[in-house]
Design an enzyme around this catalytic site. Structure first.
Site, PDB file in Angstrom:
ATOM      1  NE  ARG A   1      -3.660  -2.264   2.371  1.00 34.93           N
ATOM      2  CZ  ARG A   1      -3.353  -3.096   3.331  1.00 34.93           C
ATOM      3  NH1 ARG A   1      -2.492  -2.751   4.255  1.00 34.93           N
ATOM      4  NH2 ARG A   1      -3.922  -4.266   3.395  1.00 34.93           N
ATOM      5  CB  VAL A   2       3.715   2.328   1.596  1.00 33.91           C
ATOM      6  CG1 VAL A   2       4.693   3.493   1.675  1.00 33.91           C
ATOM      7  CG2 VAL A   2       2.707   2.414   2.722  1.00 33.91           C
TER       8      VAL A   2
END
Ligand code: ADP
Ligand code: MG
Length: 505
Positions: free
Chosen positions: A368-369
């Site tokens: 997600r990053v």
């Protein structure tokens, strides 16, 4: 009272001589007694001023941590050999929390959760000590994750990219290659300046020895540190291991370094904590874990961060590992960990058995990053890769039922199979950014579409040598290279086609 004086002499480590002299000046000391002891925990009475997480000293030199404060007694985990602690013996409070040595002296070493050497070497000569539990960096002390952490595994770097300061869970059944993914990532840091800390919790000693040996052989062991609480260590030491490792890592982060922390694994950590809690007679909750099991993991993983420039711009990337039973990622500990981390790499036993290794199920994995941190040259080639791969897998399942396919569909499937073969990778052979770009380009440009599937491995192993000779600029690509320039791209494609030709026969 001769027995008492002898006892005192033992744990203070003073000679009888000095005790006699000291006895002349009276001093006040809180002394408790062991009420119950066994299985790595002890109950102690008579130390009313003890604080949570205070270090206690038992007769016999064993240390313990006060983890459960009651009115009558305190529950304590032992950080050493429980057989050396007898019921009725003396306990002394220290007024201190547990501390571990930190600093450069640890690099290249193997230590336990208290910083004691396990590699047969001398005691760690550290000038600084840090508490094992530290608060996570506050919001204002953090910065955005902006730089990639290259794993050298094409499937991860292309489709589930990691960033420095991220927390990514590696999850899957036993023996699906979870440790292997983490170890390859550590080995790949031989070409970067990242410091690697490997925390082994509840692992077999032989498995830990294997990890250490592989990193020694293929990686940069002088920039690695191993903190080990193996399966037969006291449960208290196992439980403390990831916190100690994190403190050791944070010391380098505070100095502005990028650090990778692998925790192998948190399922065993949760089990050690459950054992301690049950022995201390705390009320069990779901799956018999104590109520604070979520908190003990979140306060650990929250310490991973990318620090703001005012704090030195260091970063701590955490790769915790979790083991599932029969692929059940919705069990208690896995769901907790998935919700704490910034994504997960899911390893599938079915893929592993089909020899698709690393057995990463791209569909169930997410980062997600890291996407925003991917090297531009890699990003350009992997933008639509996830979608393309998912579509191919679906199409392939469909055609398994013997459906007649048209020429176009057949081509799509053959192309997808090349991509899948390229994502396969042996252990201890992380790829450089240049090789990763070249492989993805070879797939994207169809340079290997006519290559038999069983020749792809040969293509991959010959790649680095071939590029050194025919297109060395490709190997010089870095995460800062803005884009592949057209002339280089054309040269690279030509070189890849030539290589495909040379390995096909
Ligand atoms: N990419 C790979 N290629 C070949 N063998 C692999 C690969 N990854 C893992 N293995 C092998 O699979 C076995 C299990 O891997 P391991 O990392 O110990 O699994 P886990 O940590 O999930 O229990 C090991 O024998 C390892 O050598
Ligand atoms: Mg493992």
């Amino acid at each position: 009272m001769p027995g008492l004086v002898e006892d005192l002499a033992h744990w203070v480590g003073l000679t009888r001589d000095r005790i006699d002299r000291l006895a002349l000046q009276p001093s006040l000391e809180q002394i408790g007694r062991v009420m119950r002891v066994g299985d790595g925990v002890a109950t102690v009475s008579g130390l009313p001023e003890t604080r949570l997480d205070e270090l206690l000293l038992f007769a016999g030199g064993v240390q313990g941590l006060a983890v459960d404060l009651g009115e009558q007694a305190i529950g304590c985990v032992l950080l050493g050999d429980a057989t050396r602690v007898a019921a009725g013996s003396i306990v002394r409070g220290t007024g201190e929390v547990a501390r571990v040595p930190v600093g450069d002296a640890l690099l290249g070493r193997t230590v336990d959760a208290l910083g004691q050497p396990l590699d047969g070497g001398e005691a760690v000569a550290a000038a600084t000590f840090a508490p094992v539990e530290q608060p996570a960096p506050a919001i204002v002390e953090r910065d955005l994750v902006t730089r990639p952490l290259a794993t050298g595994l094409l499937v991860v770097d292309a489709m589930i990219p990691l960033g420095r300061g991220q927390r990514e869970l590696i999850i899957g059944d036993r023996a699906t290659g979870k440790t292997a993914v983490a170890v390859d990532t550590m080995i790949n840091q031989r070409h970067s300046d990242v410091i690697c800390v490997y925390a082994a919790v509840g692992q077999k000693a032989s498995a830990v020895a294997e990890v250490i040996a592989s990193v020694r052989q293929y990686g940069a062991p002088e920039r690695c540190l191993f903190v080990v609480g193996e399966a037969d260590a006291p449960p208290g030491l196992q439980w403390l291991t990831p916190y100690s490792a994190c403190s050791m890592a944070e010391h380098f982060v505070a100095a502005g370094r990028d650090v990778l922390l692998v925790i192998d694994d948190l399922t065993k950590h949760a089990a050690a904590y459950r054992q301690i809690s049950l022995l201390l007679r705390r009320p069990p909750g779901r799956e018999a874990y104590p109520g604070d099991i979520f908190y003990i993991h979140s306060r650990l993983l929250e310490r991973a961060a990318k620090l703001a420039p005012e704090r030195g711009s260091g970063s701590l990337t955490a790769l915790p590992i979790a083991e599932t039973q029969a692929g059940n990622i919705s069990a208690y500990i896995p769901t907790n960990l998935i919700s704490i981390t910034d994504g997960q790499i899911y390893l599938d036993p079915r893929l592993f058995n089909e020899d698709q290794k690393p057995a990463i199920d791209v569909g169930k994995s997410v980062s997600r990053v890291g996407g925003k941190t991917q090297a531009p040259v890699l990003q350009a080639l992997s933008e639509s890769l996830r979608l393309e791969y998912a579509q191919f897998l679906e199409l392939e399942v469909f055609t398994r039922f013997g459906t007649m396919v048209d020429e176009r569909t057949r081509k799509v499937i053959e192309h997808g199979r090349r991509l899948r073969a390229v994502l396969r990778q042996p252990q201890f052979a992380p790829l450089s950014l240049g090789e990763e770009v070249a492989l993805l380009l070879a797939v994207a440009e169809g340079a290997i579409d006519d290559l038999p599937l069983d020749r792809i491995d040969a293509f991959r192993s010959a790649l680095a040598g071939w590029l050194t000779e025919h297109c060395p600029e490709a190997l010089a690509l870095t995460e800062h290279t803005p884009a592949l320039d057209l002339a280089l791209k054309a040269r690279l494609i030509a070189a890849l086609r030539a290589l495909a030709g040379s390995v096909s026969g």
